[in-house]
Design a protein around this motif. Structure first.
Motif, PDB file in Angstrom:
ATOM      1  N   TRP A   1      -2.483  -0.002   8.044  1.00  0.00           N
ATOM      2  CA  TRP A   1      -2.025   0.587   6.795  1.00  0.00           C
ATOM      3  C   TRP A   1      -0.528   0.404   6.539  1.00  0.00           C
ATOM      4  O   TRP A   1       0.001   0.932   5.569  1.00  0.00           O
ATOM      5  CB  TRP A   1      -2.354   2.080   6.770  1.00  0.00           C
TER       6      TRP A   1
ATOM      7  N   PRO B   1       1.444  -1.881   5.170  1.00  0.00           N
ATOM      8  CA  PRO B   1       1.892  -2.243   3.810  1.00  0.00           C
ATOM      9  C   PRO B   1       1.724  -1.092   2.806  1.00  0.00           C
ATOM     10  O   PRO B   1       2.580  -0.886   1.945  1.00  0.00           O
ATOM     11  CB  PRO B   1       0.998  -3.424   3.430  1.00  0.00           C
ATOM     12  N   GLN B   2       0.633  -0.350   2.930  1.00  0.00           N
ATOM     13  CA  GLN B   2       0.407   0.777   2.027  1.00  0.00           C
ATOM     14  C   GLN B   2       1.418   1.896   2.274  1.00  0.00           C
ATOM     15  O   GLN B   2       1.885   2.539   1.339  1.00  0.00           O
ATOM     16  CB  GLN B   2      -1.027   1.303   2.163  1.00  0.00           C
TER      17      GLN B   2
ATOM     18  N   LEU C   1       4.490   1.539   3.275  1.00  0.00           N
ATOM     19  CA  LEU C   1       5.746   1.118   2.649  1.00  0.00           C
ATOM     20  C   LEU C   1       5.713   1.350   1.139  1.00  0.00           C
ATOM     21  O   LEU C   1       6.708   1.773   0.545  1.00  0.00           O
ATOM     22  CB  LEU C   1       6.008  -0.361   2.933  1.00  0.00           C
ATOM     23  N   HIS C   2       4.581   1.103   0.532  1.00  0.00           N
ATOM     24  CA  HIS C   2       4.456   1.262  -0.914  1.00  0.00           C
ATOM     25  C   HIS C   2       4.474   2.730  -1.346  1.00  0.00           C
ATOM     26  O   HIS C   2       5.148   3.098  -2.302  1.00  0.00           O
ATOM     27  CB  HIS C   2       3.177   0.591  -1.406  1.00  0.00           C
ATOM     28  N   PHE C   3       3.715   3.582  -0.637  1.00  0.00           N
ATOM     29  CA  PHE C   3       3.520   4.965  -1.074  1.00  0.00           C
ATOM     30  C   PHE C   3       4.548   5.961  -0.527  1.00  0.00           C
ATOM     31  O   PHE C   3       4.664   7.069  -1.041  1.00  0.00           O
ATOM     32  CB  PHE C   3       2.111   5.450  -0.697  1.00  0.00           C
ATOM     33  N   ARG C   4       5.294   5.606   0.514  1.00  0.00           N
ATOM     34  CA  ARG C   4       6.173   6.583   1.162  1.00  0.00           C
ATOM     35  C   ARG C   4       7.274   7.159   0.290  1.00  0.00           C
ATOM     36  O   ARG C   4       7.717   8.282   0.549  1.00  0.00           O
ATOM     37  CB  ARG C   4       6.742   6.027   2.464  1.00  0.00           C
TER      38      ARG C   4
ATOM     39  N   CYS D   1       2.826  10.215   3.793  1.00  0.00           N
ATOM     40  CA  CYS D   1       1.748   9.338   4.249  1.00  0.00           C
ATOM     41  C   CYS D   1       1.441   9.583   5.721  1.00  0.00           C
ATOM     42  O   CYS D   1       2.338   9.604   6.559  1.00  0.00           O
ATOM     43  CB  CYS D   1       2.136   7.877   4.047  1.00  0.00           C
TER      44      CYS D   1
END
Length: 108
Positions: A29, A31-32, A34-37, A42
């Protein structure tokens, strides 16, 4: 037993929980995260027996449910409800959204 979790993001933000599939671990997870933090707290949890988490002894599905609830409750970013609350839905045919509303939770 202590499972591992990658936790990132603002402490007071809504929580996103990421669970991996068989043969993987929480690192899938990245990459996700990094995107959502920037917006979410997360939590990418590695299930027992995968990645760096210790193995569970052989057990039934009920035992696995108990172990998962126990381990997730150790992640301070999550509020986990009791096994007693969720087991009443063990064989339900109700939609997940209905179950979530009845339990008063945002996620299952």
């Amino acid at each position: 037993m202590t499972a591992t979790a990658l936790i990132d993001g603002p402490q007071d933000a809504p929580v996103l929980l990421f669970l991996h599939g068989v043969g993987s671990d929480a690192r899938v997870w990245a990459p996700q995260l990094l995107h959502f933090r920037p917006t979410y707290r997360c939590v990418a949890w590695t299930m027992p027996g995968f990645g760096d988490s210790p193995r569970l002894p052989a057990m039934t599905w009920d035992g696995m449910t108990e172990a998962v609830i126990t381990e997730l409750a150790k992640v301070k970013a999550l509020r986990v409800i009791s096994r007693t609350s969720v087991m009443q839905y063990k064989k339900t045919t109700k939609p997940m959204m209905t179950v979530a509303q009845e339990l008063g939770v945002d996620a299952l």
